[in-house]
Design an enzyme around this catalytic site. Sequence first.
Site, PDB file in Angstrom:
ATOM      1  N   GLY D 149       0.824  -1.202   0.000  1.00 16.96           N
ATOM      2  CA  GLY D 149       0.000   0.000   0.000  1.00 16.96           C
ATOM      3  C   GLY D 149       0.856   1.249   0.000  1.00 16.96           C
ATOM      4  O   GLY D 149       2.073   1.201   0.181  1.00 16.96           O
ATOM      5  N   CYS D 150       0.210   2.391  -0.206  1.00 22.83           N
ATOM      6  CA  CYS D 150       0.959   3.644  -0.323  1.00 22.83           C
ATOM      7  C   CYS D 150       1.564   4.058   1.016  1.00 22.83           C
ATOM      8  O   CYS D 150       2.766   4.278   1.132  1.00 22.83           O
ATOM      9  CB  CYS D 150       0.061   4.735  -0.906  1.00 22.83           C
ATOM     10  SG  CYS D 150      -1.538   4.929  -0.100  1.00 22.83           S
ATOM     11  N   TYR D 151       0.714   4.173   2.054  1.00 24.99           N
ATOM     12  CA  TYR D 151       1.275   4.510   3.371  1.00 24.99           C
ATOM     13  C   TYR D 151       2.305   3.472   3.818  1.00 24.99           C
ATOM     14  O   TYR D 151       3.389   3.842   4.289  1.00 24.99           O
ATOM     15  CB  TYR D 151       0.159   4.599   4.420  1.00 24.99           C
ATOM     16  CG  TYR D 151      -0.719   5.821   4.355  1.00 24.99           C
ATOM     17  CD1 TYR D 151      -0.201   7.104   4.502  1.00 24.99           C
ATOM     18  CD2 TYR D 151      -2.094   5.699   4.184  1.00 24.99           C
ATOM     19  CE1 TYR D 151      -1.021   8.219   4.476  1.00 24.99           C
ATOM     20  CE2 TYR D 151      -2.928   6.805   4.158  1.00 24.99           C
ATOM     21  CZ  TYR D 151      -2.391   8.071   4.304  1.00 24.99           C
ATOM     22  OH  TYR D 151      -3.204   9.176   4.282  1.00 24.99           O
ATOM     23  N   THR D 153       4.338   1.670   2.135  1.00 28.79           N
ATOM     24  CA  THR D 153       5.611   1.862   1.441  1.00 28.79           C
ATOM     25  C   THR D 153       6.411   2.989   2.084  1.00 28.79           C
ATOM     26  O   THR D 153       7.592   2.835   2.406  1.00 28.79           O
ATOM     27  CB  THR D 153       5.361   2.177  -0.050  1.00 28.79           C
ATOM     28  OG1 THR D 153       4.740   1.046  -0.661  1.00 28.79           O
ATOM     29  CG2 THR D 153       6.648   2.508  -0.778  1.00 28.79           C
ATOM     30  N   ALA D 154       5.767   4.116   2.284  1.00 27.50           N
ATOM     31  CA  ALA D 154       6.485   5.274   2.836  1.00 27.50           C
ATOM     32  C   ALA D 154       6.947   5.004   4.270  1.00 27.50           C
ATOM     33  O   ALA D 154       8.097   5.284   4.633  1.00 27.50           O
ATOM     34  CB  ALA D 154       5.594   6.514   2.783  1.00 27.50           C
TER      35      ALA D 154
END
Lengths: 344, 344, 344, 344
Positions: D149-151, D153-154
């Site tokens: 997911g995006c969050y 990954t970060a």
Amino acid sequence: MIKVAIVGGTGYTGVELLRLLALHPHAQVEVITSRSEEGVRVADMYPNLRESYPELVFSVPQVDKLTACDVVFFATPHGVAHGLADEILQAGTRVIDLSADFRLEDAEEWSQWYGQPHGAPHLLADAVYGLPEVNREAIKTARLIAVPGCYPTAVQLALLPLVEAGLAETQQIIASCASGVSGAGRGAKIGSLFCEAAENMVAYGVSGHRHLPEIKQGLRRAAGQSVGLTFVPHLVPMIRGIHATLYATVLDRSLDLQSVYEQRYQNEPFVDVLPAGVCPQTRSVKGANMCRIAVQRPQDGDVVVVMAVIDNLVKGASGQAVQNMNIMFGLDESSGLNSAALIP
Amino acid sequence: MIKVAIVGGTGYTGVELLRLLALHPHAQVEVITSRSEEGVRVADMYPNLRESYPELVFSVPQVDKLTACDVVFFATPHGVAHGLADEILQAGTRVIDLSADFRLEDAEEWSQWYGQPHGAPHLLADAVYGLPEVNREAIKTARLIAVPGCYPTAVQLALLPLVEAGLAETQQIIASCASGVSGAGRGAKIGSLFCEAAENMVAYGVSGHRHLPEIKQGLRRAAGQSVGLTFVPHLVPMIRGIHATLYATVLDRSLDLQSVYEQRYQNEPFVDVLPAGVCPQTRSVKGANMCRIAVQRPQDGDVVVVMAVIDNLVKGASGQAVQNMNIMFGLDESSGLNSAALIP
Amino acid sequence: MIKVAIVGGTGYTGVELLRLLALHPHAQVEVITSRSEEGVRVADMYPNLRESYPELVFSVPQVDKLTACDVVFFATPHGVAHGLADEILQAGTRVIDLSADFRLEDAEEWSQWYGQPHGAPHLLADAVYGLPEVNREAIKTARLIAVPGCYPTAVQLALLPLVEAGLAETQQIIASCASGVSGAGRGAKIGSLFCEAAENMVAYGVSGHRHLPEIKQGLRRAAGQSVGLTFVPHLVPMIRGIHATLYATVLDRSLDLQSVYEQRYQNEPFVDVLPAGVCPQTRSVKGANMCRIAVQRPQDGDVVVVMAVIDNLVKGASGQAVQNMNIMFGLDESSGLNSAALIP
Amino acid sequence: MIKVAIVGGTGYTGVELLRLLALHPHAQVEVITSRSEEGVRVADMYPNLRESYPELVFSVPQVDKLTACDVVFFATPHGVAHGLADEILQAGTRVIDLSADFRLEDAEEWSQWYGQPHGAPHLLADAVYGLPEVNREAIKTARLIAVPGCYPTAVQLALLPLVEAGLAETQQIIASCASGVSGAGRGAKIGSLFCEAAENMVAYGVSGHRHLPEIKQGLRRAAGQSVGLTFVPHLVPMIRGIHATLYATVLDRSLDLQSVYEQRYQNEPFVDVLPAGVCPQTRSVKGANMCRIAVQRPQDGDVVVVMAVIDNLVKGASGQAVQNMNIMFGLDESSGLNSAALIP
């Protein structure tokens, strides 16, 4: 009618003061100063104020004209109020300073963070920190008000119920905050350009922001002891708004924090504790003198998350300044401050 | 106190009516209806209104509750007022309709543009087109007001001084206009998503927009003859604001158009002719019931360029509706409408 | 590999040139100059370019370093290329000037609009106006290219099919245009601040914009006669994008304008005529070297409405400059210019 | 050429896959499916892709057409890949799933967070979590990739250097994150409207967001023990971008964290550790497959602040998916992923 002077009226807190005072039933702006815009009509610089101030003109600050008013607002960069406040106060005119000049009680600490000597340390004893939710009684009789900064207003209002009552561990609080671009003022800086700030988010001042000592001073007073705080501000692409997200460790998981917050602020006209489970939106205070707060404890754990929003130009600056004026002059605290926020 | 009911209060014109009426000294909202949100508190749907309307709850429309009020505002999609207006009017309650239902005098033309039969053609004779700058006298005694559309308000105010006095060629007027996204309403449409509308500009309705016949009707009345108009609206990435740029050919180059405009609107509280050479900004009317206009003739040629800005939700809808109410009830026309626009 | 130098690389057209050339298979940036940022790494000023140019450093312009390259791009304010172009050209290095220095064929007219004497009138005969859709053959052998302005690119591409073929009345064309804020450059100007440009739309330069003579010159060449044009640019709150809406009167209503446009541009790699009825969105060209055009005749009347969109920094500046370079050096015209626009 | 199929290509991750693959030298999109848009040309739905995919048409998903490709990307809501993956994998075609279907190793936990039974628990053993910076070797031989997911990954990239090496206390990590609106997808939801999301910031999912268990799983694997995490996502008014700000307590103040981060990522093509003191901007990765990270320890205290930015649609979704494909098929990991971010 309270006669009002505004020193430094060309910036965003200045124009916001004008907007708010135009609707105030008991105050009238008599003087507005600006060295750079001397002779310019307010209506020509701020077209939204053409009907409100058709004749008002920026003038060079002259002490006799300022002291002919009942109160002088400083909407200036730091350092300016240091130089002018004493003379104004001695003439019996009250001063409400929106800059940082009198926010820190320790002149030396001020000097370290602002990179210049404190220009009026002898006035510090008279300065009242203008957060009405903490200092209302002192504000009533104050001659000199230091209006809190925008981040400090949001962060303190969010944390006061916890730290005043000793409900959270105070040595490792996290304040992860964000501001709209108007917080950077009306200066022509590259970083404030539309093409730099739009479609972008970035942290700044991570190693140390000037609002850090102000917040720590306020929390220390509330807690009765020194407080450990990590404060990271971020810039987000909106004009107005502060969003503060606070993280702390609760000492007792059985506490009903919702009730704690509701009781702390039940009589405060400009602090709104949202219903349980609702998160505050910055736009819900856009243009309004209001702080909305929510408190949650995710997954019933030890960490409390408090969220607070204000409009940095209103409850974070000019609205709070007017609120202070209302208290100082014995007016209804809400005079001129009842407009609802602009949604959408 | 004027007792107010609002039918269809969940959209953007509804919440804007609530915001404006909250500050109105002589009106009070008694009823607000919504079929979809029955039982929901206004304060829970619109957090900006938590202080203004702590108790108001959306209810299903009931005619007896509406007629117990002095005036009913319709902030509904087209077709709704057709069905309810008659019964309300017969009970002696006045109606101010923000929808398009009674804007066109010709029921058949309405039917063509809106794709359904006109639901109340017998009321058309009583309907007054609520543009105070044209129809103030008729509004005073009206029972049923058709509040003008947003584009039609801006375009007509921009052109009236020219067409009323026959100063421009009227067979080939160009209206190149732009609107913020709130003009599309609060419906969950793909085209209104942040990720579709931000960082984008696009024309729409080029082949024919529903505001075209309304504008042409207004200009025809002003000119005393049919008018040729090309109207191209555009969507621009801002929440509020209409910017209208009009192009027409003047018949006499020697005319002082600045004076023509200033004289036409010298007594109008909500039309502001800017000083020569200044262009109007949409933000100068954000949240305010105001239309700002500028007129120029580039390179002293034949083509006059008129620029007009309004807030589509205020002078283009809810503010103009309140202005009509003030006129109908003999109040100061500016009651509740004095707030300055929000800059920045 | 074509060796490239960029003079004045700190502005938005400079960084866009760097971004585009980083993907170019046959060109390499050897030199980038900036007086103010001498010694600064490109990667430190533009964090998006850290991977593309890890070592490139801004240097003070030195003619011998520039002439060691095959081509020099000027991404400078007007007046700079006047001073440097001659020496570079004499050394056999080609010049592609993104500024306005060589766009007008008449030095006196240039001088009037830009408020200073023309610094290199003797080079005007050699300068080729770099609009490939008009001048492709001349560009192939040119030594000095004047890259068209952003508005002139959009407006000319929108009107060429009409004026080249004499299909519209040419004495009263209206160009109602809008630009994103990056069109104003990276200068720290108040009007370009986020808090001034966001949530706002405003016209500017109504009495006369510097792109007006450039557009009129291009249309005059295409029409074979002088053209009457009213040009009103507007500022809209987006970073990138030009939207041009053109209004003209057709001479023959029976013409199939859709076909006229499709045929005119059928072999053009960077002009896209949209299907009938579709309006172009500026975001459909964001970051891409493309002009999308639509043509409509509302209500089958006399007025033709042409809409054109470009990214002002790409087809309106740096992308068109690279397109010119590709043509000049005999490369595939699309080299390095195939990236699709960024949606959303 | 790798033959690519995309299931569910109408959302933002779908169009971003198309944009990225259009520039990929070794892959070609053969099939794109959508039940709702069957028969529609990609070029008609996404005008930015008119040149890249002039002929590609959305089709109803048919297994034989999917398995005729080398790899199938799922850009679908959760649950869809569960139903189709098995058959595709059995035919020897590889699957790269951008949805959440195979991100959690525990089917029961998945079921709790997503509110429905896990549709393909038997495939979990084969699913590789596609974060190349952790799992590159496993990705090389994987048949089924769960793209993070995006969050997640970060947050994981920001914390890995600390938790892998046991440098920070892991029981009370704070992840204060923010996302642009495209993270909410292309669905027509009120909360994603321009007029709701612009000029606004708000937290959401505070009590528990679906990315929380995914992040905790990743950190647990890296730490070798369970991790305590408070995760608060916020919505900010930009189209693209994730900004993650992490707060943790370091165990040893004498460590040079800058070096720790630089060494951890020195060979990673898509993780960029910024120079000491520089904060990452989301726009520095807009459109690019890159994560930029900065680490600071304010006032030399115990609390480490890590900031990471990605484009949620690129390194947070479609770009990372292509990166996985490159690794799986033995290509240069950067193939098709070298474009620089779009500034401004």
